[in-house]
Design an enzyme around this catalytic site. Structure first.
Site, PDB file in Angstrom:
ATOM      1  N   ARG A 151       4.182  20.048  13.997  1.00 39.74           N
ATOM      2  CA  ARG A 151       5.396  19.402  13.448  1.00 39.74           C
ATOM      3  C   ARG A 151       5.378  19.473  11.918  1.00 39.74           C
ATOM      4  NH1 ARG A 151       6.355  12.869  14.502  1.00 39.74           N
ATOM      5  NH2 ARG A 151       8.076  12.594  13.070  1.00 39.74           N
TER       6      ARG A 151
ATOM      7  N   ASN B 289      -1.785   6.651   9.920  1.00 38.55           N
ATOM      8  CA  ASN B 289      -1.345   7.040  11.268  1.00 38.55           C
ATOM      9  C   ASN B 289      -0.737   8.443  11.356  1.00 38.55           C
ATOM     10  OD1 ASN B 289       0.989   6.288   9.969  1.00 38.55           O
ATOM     11  ND2 ASN B 289       1.855   5.172  11.700  1.00 38.55           N
TER      12      ASN B 289
ATOM     13  N   LYS C 103      -3.053  11.188  -2.706  1.00 35.04           N
ATOM     14  CA  LYS C 103      -4.155  10.245  -2.453  1.00 35.04           C
ATOM     15  C   LYS C 103      -4.080   9.979  -0.957  1.00 35.04           C
ATOM     16  CE  LYS C 103      -5.906   6.429  -1.662  1.00 35.04           C
ATOM     17  NZ  LYS C 103      -6.697   6.411  -0.430  1.00 35.04           N
TER      18      LYS C 103
ATOM     19  N   THR D  31       1.046  -3.146   0.788  1.00 36.05           N
ATOM     20  CA  THR D  31       0.584  -2.545  -0.466  1.00 36.05           C
ATOM     21  C   THR D  31       1.773  -1.962  -1.227  1.00 36.05           C
ATOM     22  OG1 THR D  31      -1.270  -1.825   0.870  1.00 36.05           O
ATOM     23  CG2 THR D  31      -1.178  -0.968  -1.370  1.00 36.05           C
ATOM     24  N   GLY D  32       2.721  -1.422  -0.487  1.00 37.53           N
ATOM     25  CA  GLY D  32       3.892  -0.791  -1.110  1.00 37.53           C
ATOM     26  C   GLY D  32       4.704  -1.789  -1.923  1.00 37.53           C
TER      27      GLY D  32
ATOM     28  N   GLU E 233       8.189   3.570   2.310  1.00 39.18           N
ATOM     29  CA  GLU E 233       8.427   3.375   3.748  1.00 39.18           C
ATOM     30  C   GLU E 233       7.351   2.421   4.219  1.00 39.18           C
ATOM     31  OE1 GLU E 233      11.681   5.910   3.798  1.00 39.18           O
ATOM     32  OE2 GLU E 233      10.989   4.537   5.369  1.00 39.18           O
TER      33      GLU E 233
ATOM     34  N   CYS F 190       5.059   2.967  12.814  1.00 43.28           N
ATOM     35  CA  CYS F 190       5.963   2.000  12.201  1.00 43.28           C
ATOM     36  C   CYS F 190       7.209   1.881  13.057  1.00 43.28           C
ATOM     37  CB  CYS F 190       6.310   2.432  10.791  1.00 43.28           C
ATOM     38  SG  CYS F 190       7.005   4.052  10.721  1.00 43.28           S
TER      39      CYS F 190
ATOM     40  N   GLU G 211       3.812  -7.862  12.867  1.00 41.66           N
ATOM     41  CA  GLU G 211       3.640  -6.485  13.339  1.00 41.66           C
ATOM     42  C   GLU G 211       2.182  -6.271  13.765  1.00 41.66           C
ATOM     43  OE1 GLU G 211       3.604  -3.637  10.138  1.00 41.66           O
ATOM     44  OE2 GLU G 211       4.532  -2.112  11.395  1.00 41.66           O
TER      45      GLU G 211
ATOM     46  N   ARG H 128      11.155   8.367  14.137  1.00 48.10           N
ATOM     47  CA  ARG H 128      11.508   8.946  12.830  1.00 48.10           C
ATOM     48  C   ARG H 128      12.107  10.332  13.006  1.00 48.10           C
ATOM     49  NH1 ARG H 128       7.573  11.696   9.401  1.00 48.10           N
ATOM     50  NH2 ARG H 128       6.086  10.895  10.896  1.00 48.10           N
TER      51      ARG H 128
HETATM   52  N1  LIG Z   1       7.768   2.802   7.428  1.00 50.81           N
HETATM   53  C1  LIG Z   1       6.949   3.787   7.685  1.00 50.81           C
HETATM   54  O1  LIG Z   1       7.319   4.954   7.659  1.00 50.81           O
HETATM   55  C2  LIG Z   1       5.523   3.523   8.012  1.00 50.81           C
HETATM   56  C3  LIG Z   1       4.939   2.312   7.782  1.00 50.81           C
HETATM   57  N2  LIG Z   1       3.621   2.115   8.084  1.00 50.81           N
HETATM   58  C4  LIG Z   1       3.047   0.802   7.850  1.00 50.81           C
HETATM   59  O2  LIG Z   1       1.748   0.952   7.279  1.00 50.81           O
HETATM   60  C5  LIG Z   1       0.853  -0.006   7.778  1.00 50.81           C
HETATM   61  C6  LIG Z   1      -0.383   0.650   8.344  1.00 50.81           C
HETATM   62  O3  LIG Z   1      -0.803   1.746   7.601  1.00 50.81           O
HETATM   63  P1  LIG Z   1      -2.016   1.613   6.585  1.00 50.81           P
HETATM   64  O4  LIG Z   1      -2.486   3.000   6.277  1.00 50.81           O
HETATM   65  O5  LIG Z   1      -3.019   0.665   7.101  1.00 50.81           O
HETATM   66  O6  LIG Z   1      -1.272   0.968   5.330  1.00 50.81           O
HETATM   67  P2  LIG Z   1      -1.873   0.580   3.898  1.00 50.81           P
HETATM   68  O7  LIG Z   1      -0.740   0.031   3.135  1.00 50.81           O
HETATM   69  O8  LIG Z   1      -3.105  -0.212   4.034  1.00 50.81           O
HETATM   70  O9  LIG Z   1      -2.327   1.987   3.284  1.00 50.81           O
HETATM   71  C7  LIG Z   1      -1.418   3.009   3.019  1.00 50.81           C
HETATM   72  C8  LIG Z   1      -1.974   3.889   1.932  1.00 50.81           C
HETATM   73  O10 LIG Z   1      -2.085   3.153   0.718  1.00 50.81           O
HETATM   74  C9  LIG Z   1      -3.384   3.320   0.159  1.00 50.81           C
HETATM   75  N3  LIG Z   1      -3.703   2.161  -0.666  1.00 50.81           N
HETATM   76  C10 LIG Z   1      -4.390   1.047  -0.365  1.00 50.81           C
HETATM   77  N4  LIG Z   1      -4.447   0.219  -1.433  1.00 50.81           N
HETATM   78  C11 LIG Z   1      -3.775   0.815  -2.435  1.00 50.81           C
HETATM   79  C12 LIG Z   1      -3.454   0.474  -3.770  1.00 50.81           C
HETATM   80  N5  LIG Z   1      -3.836  -0.670  -4.311  1.00 50.81           N
HETATM   81  N6  LIG Z   1      -2.742   1.336  -4.497  1.00 50.81           N
HETATM   82  C13 LIG Z   1      -2.325   2.500  -3.983  1.00 50.81           C
HETATM   83  N7  LIG Z   1      -2.592   2.898  -2.717  1.00 50.81           N
HETATM   84  C14 LIG Z   1      -3.302   2.060  -1.951  1.00 50.81           C
HETATM   85  C15 LIG Z   1      -4.247   3.505   1.371  1.00 50.81           C
HETATM   86  O11 LIG Z   1      -5.478   4.080   1.019  1.00 50.81           O
HETATM   87  P3  LIG Z   1      -6.845   3.634   1.767  1.00 50.81           P
HETATM   88  O12 LIG Z   1      -6.714   4.081   3.161  1.00 50.81           O
HETATM   89  O13 LIG Z   1      -7.884   4.326   1.017  1.00 50.81           O
HETATM   90  O14 LIG Z   1      -6.921   2.128   1.647  1.00 50.81           O
HETATM   91  C16 LIG Z   1      -3.370   4.423   2.205  1.00 50.81           C
HETATM   92  O15 LIG Z   1      -3.447   5.737   1.726  1.00 50.81           O
HETATM   93  C17 LIG Z   1       1.651  -0.760   8.813  1.00 50.81           C
HETATM   94  O16 LIG Z   1       2.164  -1.942   8.246  1.00 50.81           O
HETATM   95  C18 LIG Z   1       2.814   0.161   9.133  1.00 50.81           C
HETATM   96  O17 LIG Z   1       3.958  -0.441   9.622  1.00 50.81           O
HETATM   97  C19 LIG Z   1       2.857   3.093   8.597  1.00 50.81           C
HETATM   98  C20 LIG Z   1       3.402   4.309   8.840  1.00 50.81           C
HETATM   99  C21 LIG Z   1       4.772   4.607   8.574  1.00 50.81           C
HETATM  100  O1  LIG Z   2       4.433   6.496  10.373  1.00 53.32           O
HETATM  101  C1  LIG Z   2       5.094   6.228  11.347  1.00 53.32           C
HETATM  102  O2  LIG Z   2       4.774   5.392  12.129  1.00 53.32           O
HETATM  103  C2  LIG Z   2       6.235   7.128  11.486  1.00 53.32           C
HETATM  104  O3  LIG Z   2       6.928   7.330  10.359  1.00 53.32           O
HETATM  105  C3  LIG Z   2       6.862   7.161  12.788  1.00 53.32           C
HETATM  106  O4  LIG Z   2       7.075   8.460  13.127  1.00 53.32           O
HETATM  107  P1  LIG Z   2       7.447   8.794  14.637  1.00 53.32           P
HETATM  108  O5  LIG Z   2       8.584   7.916  14.997  1.00 53.32           O
HETATM  109  O6  LIG Z   2       7.815  10.224  14.610  1.00 53.32           O
HETATM  110  O7  LIG Z   2       6.237   8.500  15.452  1.00 53.32           O
END
Ligand SMILES: NC(=O)C1=CN([C@@H]2O[C@H](COP(=O)(O)OP(=O)(O)OC[C@H]3O[C@@H](n4cnc5c(N)ncnc54)[C@H](OP(=O)(O)O)[C@@H]3O)[C@@H](O)[C@H]2O)C=CC1
Ligand SMILES: O=C(O)[C@H](O)COP(=O)(O)O
Length: 496
Positions: free
Chosen positions: A116, A169, A192, A248-249, A264, A298, A391, A451
Site C-alpha cells: 500500500r 501502528n 523521526k 503528544t501532537g 492526525e 485510530c 480510547e 483512512r
Molecule cells: N489520527 C490518526 O491518523 C492516528 C492517530 N493515532 C493515535 O496515536 C496514538 C498511538 O500512537 P503512538 O505512536 O503511541 O503515539 P505517540 O503520540 O506516543 O507517538 C507518536 C510519535 O511521536 C513521537 N514522539 C513522542 N514524544 C515526542 C515529542 N515530545 N516530540 C516529538 N515527537 C514525539 C513518537 O516517538 P517514540 O515512539 O520514540 O516515542 C512517535 O514517533 C493513539 O492515540 C492513536 O489514536 C495513531 C495512528 C493514526
Molecule cells: O493510523 C491509523 O490508525 C490509520 O491512519 C488508520 O488507517 P486505516 O484506516 O487504513 O487502518
C-alpha cells in the site's frame, strides 16, 4: 531477513544505523534505543540514540539539499519517487518481517502495509505532476474599481524542510504518506520514526536511498521522542511538521513556531446503528472495524451505539464472530496479536476493570497473557464508564444501547475527539441527517471507519487533529502560494 542482503549497510554490529547526508551512520552518543518485541517482550532490535548535534546536522543537510531539489524538474522528482516505490514493493518481505517483530502486526497485514505504501508513493508522484503543474491566472478587472492592468500568476512552491513524525501502528505507511508529498513538492524531509517501528522505517528509507535521491534530501534520525522530540519540533530550520500520534501532537502544536502543521491524533470513532440496518453487514463491519490489528488503529470502531430494539440480535451476531477470531503470534497471522507495549496492555486493562466494576456485561471472560489481550465485547456500557469515552487502542469493544438516534449523536459529539464515525441504516435520507449531525472529520455510511483509499481526504475535528491528509491535501499543505503580478502601463482587453 532484516538488515541483510540489500539492507546490510544499514546495520553496524547489532545496532541499526541512522541515515543522514546520504549515508548510514553510527551515533557518536555510543548509546542505543532497544526495540522490544511485543510478543516475546525481549529486545529484538537496537537503533542509534542520535544526539542533538546529529539532529542539527541532518536538518542542516536537508536545508542545503532542498535548495537544489526545488530546482529539479517535477517530472524528474516523480521519476525518482516511482523508482523508490518499485524498490519498496520489491523488498516487501524483509520490511514486513520488521513490522511483525517490532509492532506485532499480523504477517499478511504487514505485507499489505508495504505494498500500500509503494502504491501511495507512485500515486503521489502522478498526482504531483498534475496538481503542481497547474497554477492560476487572474485579471484585475474582475474586482470592482480596477481596469485590466494587472495579470496575476499563481504557483505552488515548497516550504523547505518538512519534519515527519509517524506513530507505531503504521510506521511505513504513515511515514511515506508524509515523505512522498513533501518530496514531490520540492521539500526535503527529516523523518523521526516511532521507536517501535523504527527498523521497518529505516529499511523503507534505504529504498529511497537506493532509488538515488540527492544526498541530504532525506534523513532519518532515531531516538526516543521524549529525548529528541522537542529539539526536532522546535528547531528553527523546520518549516512544516506532519505528525500522527496521540496527545503528544497537542503539545507539539502549542510549542512549535508559526509553521504549517498537519496533526492526525487520536479518535473515539462511534458506530451508530439504526433499527432498519442490515445487521449482518453491521456485525461484519463492527468486528473488522473494532478488532483489526487488535484495535490499534485510530480509525477502529471504538464504541457501538445501538438502538435498543435491535441490540440483542446484533450483540449476538457480533459475538458469534468475536469468538471465532484467532488469538496468538503475528507470525501465525492471527487476528488478535499482542498489543505494542506492556504499558498499553496495562492501560487497556484499567479501562476494562473500570467497566467491570461499574457493571458492564462481559460477553467473554477478560483474559490476558503478557501483552496479548483476548478480544472482548462489553455490552450495556454506560456513558459514565471510562471505556465509553476513552480510547483503549486495544481489542476491547463497548456497546452502548440507545433509545433514540439523537442519544447516539449526543454521545458521539460529547467526545473530545472527532476523527471518523459511521452510521448503518437502509434509509439514505436518515443516513445523511446523521452524517451531518456527527462532529467528525469523516462519516462512513454502511461501512466501518477507515483512512483508505489513501488518496481520500482524511482529517480529524476537535482534538483529533488539524489539517487534512490524503495525497492531494498533503501536497497542498506542504506548499505555499507564490504570485507574480505583471503590471501593464495601460489596460489591455483581449481582441480589441
Ligand atoms: N489520527 C490518526 O491518523 C492516528 C492517530 N493515532 C493515535 O496515536 C496514538 C498511538 O500512537 P503512538 O505512536 O503511541 O503515539 P505517540 O503520540 O506516543 O507517538 C507518536 C510519535 O511521536 C513521537 N514522539 C513522542 N514524544 C515526542 C515529542 N515530545 N516530540 C516529538 N515527537 C514525539 C513518537 O516517538 P517514540 O515512539 O520514540 O516515542 C512517535 O514517533 C493513539 O492515540 C492513536 O489514536 C495513531 C495512528 C493514526
Ligand atoms: O493510523 C491509523 O490508525 C490509520 O491512519 C488508520 O488507517 P486505516 O484506516 O487504513 O487502518
Amino acid at each position: 531477513m532484516a538488515g541483510s542482503g540489500t539492507f546490510a549497510e544499514i546495520i553496524g554490529g547489532d545496532v541499526f544505523n541512522y541515515y543522514s547526508d546520504g549515508q548510514w551512520n553510527k551515533s557518536s552518543s555510543g548509546k542505543f534505543v532497544p526495540i522490544i518485541n511485543p510478543t516475546s517482550r525481549k529486545i529484538h532490535f537496537k537503533v542509534q540514540a542520535c544526539t542533538q548535534e546529529e539532529v542539527n546536522k541532518a536538518i542542516e543537510s536537508a536545508k542545503v539539499a532542498q535548495k537544489l531539489w526545488a530546482k529539479t524538474p517535477l517530472w524528474k522528482r516523480a521519476e525518482l519517487l516511482h523508482k523508490a516505490a518499485a524498490i519498496l514493493k520489491e523488498h516487501k518481505a524483509p520490511i514486513a518481517e520488521c513490522l511483525v517483530k517490532e509492532i506485532a502486526k499480523p504477517a499478511k497485514d504487514a505485507v499489505t502495509e508495504v505494498v500500500r505504501s509503494g502504491d501511495l508513493v507512485s500515486y503521489c508522484a502522478e498526482e504531483g505532476v498534475r496538481f503542481l503543474g497547474e497554477g492560476k491566472f487572474l485579471v484585475s478587472d474582475s474586482f470592482p474599481g480596477n481596469e485590466r492592468t494587472k495579470y496575476c500568476l499563481t504557483s505552488k512552491i515548497p516550504l523547505g524542510v518538512v519534519l515527519a513524525i509517524p506513530p507505531f501502528n503504521y510506521p511505513v505507511n504513515l511515514a511515506v504518506s508524509k515523505i512522498a508529498p513533501a518530496l514531490i513538492s520540492g521539500n526535503s524531509i527529516v523523518l523521526k520514526p516511532p521507536t517501535q517501528g523504527a527498523v521497518a522505517a529505516l529499511h523503507m528509507v534505504h529504498c529511497f536511498h537506493l532509488a538515488g535521491f540527492p544526498k541530504g534530501l532525506i534523513s532519518c534520525v532515531t531516538g526516543k521522542g521524549s529525548e529528541i522530540g522537542d529539539f526536532l519540533t522546535m528547531h528553527p530550520d523546520v518549516s512544516c511538521i506532519s505528525f500522527t500520534g496521540g496527545d503528544t501532537g497537542i503539545a507539539i502544536s502549542k510549542k512549535s513556531a508559526m509553521i504549517p502543521l498537519q496533526m492526525e491524533l487520536g479518535g473515539k470513532d462511534a458506530c451508530i446503528v439504526l433499527e432498519d440496518a442490515d445487521l449482518d453487514l453491521v456485525a461484519a463491519n463492527i468486528v473488522k472495524g473494532g478488532f483489526s490489528y487488535s484495535g490499534q488503529r485510530c480509525t477502529a470502531v471504538k464504541v457501538a451505539l445501538v438502538m435498543k430494539s435491535v441490540a440483542d440480535t446484533l450483540v449476538k451476531k457480533i459475538n458469534d464472530k468475536v469468538i471465532k477470531l484467532t488469538v496468538g503470534p503475528p507470525e501465525d497471522d492471527c487476528d488478535i496479536t499482542p498489543v505494542v507495549t506492556e504499558s498499553s496492555a496495562n492501560f487497556i486493562e484499567e479501562l476494562v476493570m473500570d467497566a467491570k466494576k461499574k457493571g458492564a456485561t462481559f460477553c467473554q471472560e477478560y483474559k490476558r497473557e503478557g501483552n496479548l489481550i483476548w478480544p472482548l465485547l462489553m455490552d450495556n456500557v454506560r456513558p459514565d464508564m471510562r471505556i465509553a469515552r476513552e480510547e483503549p487502542f486495544g481489542p476491547v469493544l463497548p456497546v452502548i444501547r440507545i433509545n433514540s438516534v439523537e442519544e447516539g449523536i449526543l454521545h458521539c459529539n460529547a467526545s473530545n475527539f472527532g476523527l471518523q464515525g459511521c452510521v448503518f441504516t437502509k434509509d439514505i435520507n436518515k443516513a445523511i441527517l446523521v452524517s451531518d449531525a456527527m462532529e467528525t472529520g469523516t462519516v462512513q455510511i454502511n461501512s466501518a471507519p477507515a483512512r483508505g483509499p489513501d488518496h481520500f481526504p482524511f482529517q480529524g475535528l476537535k482534538e483529533s487533529g488539524i489539517g487534512s491528509q490524503g495525497i492531494t491535501n498533503s501536497i497542498n499543505m506542504m506548499t505555499k502560494v507564490k504570485t507574480t503580478i505583471i503590471n501593464l502601463p495601460t489596460p489591455s482587453y483581449t481582441m480589441g
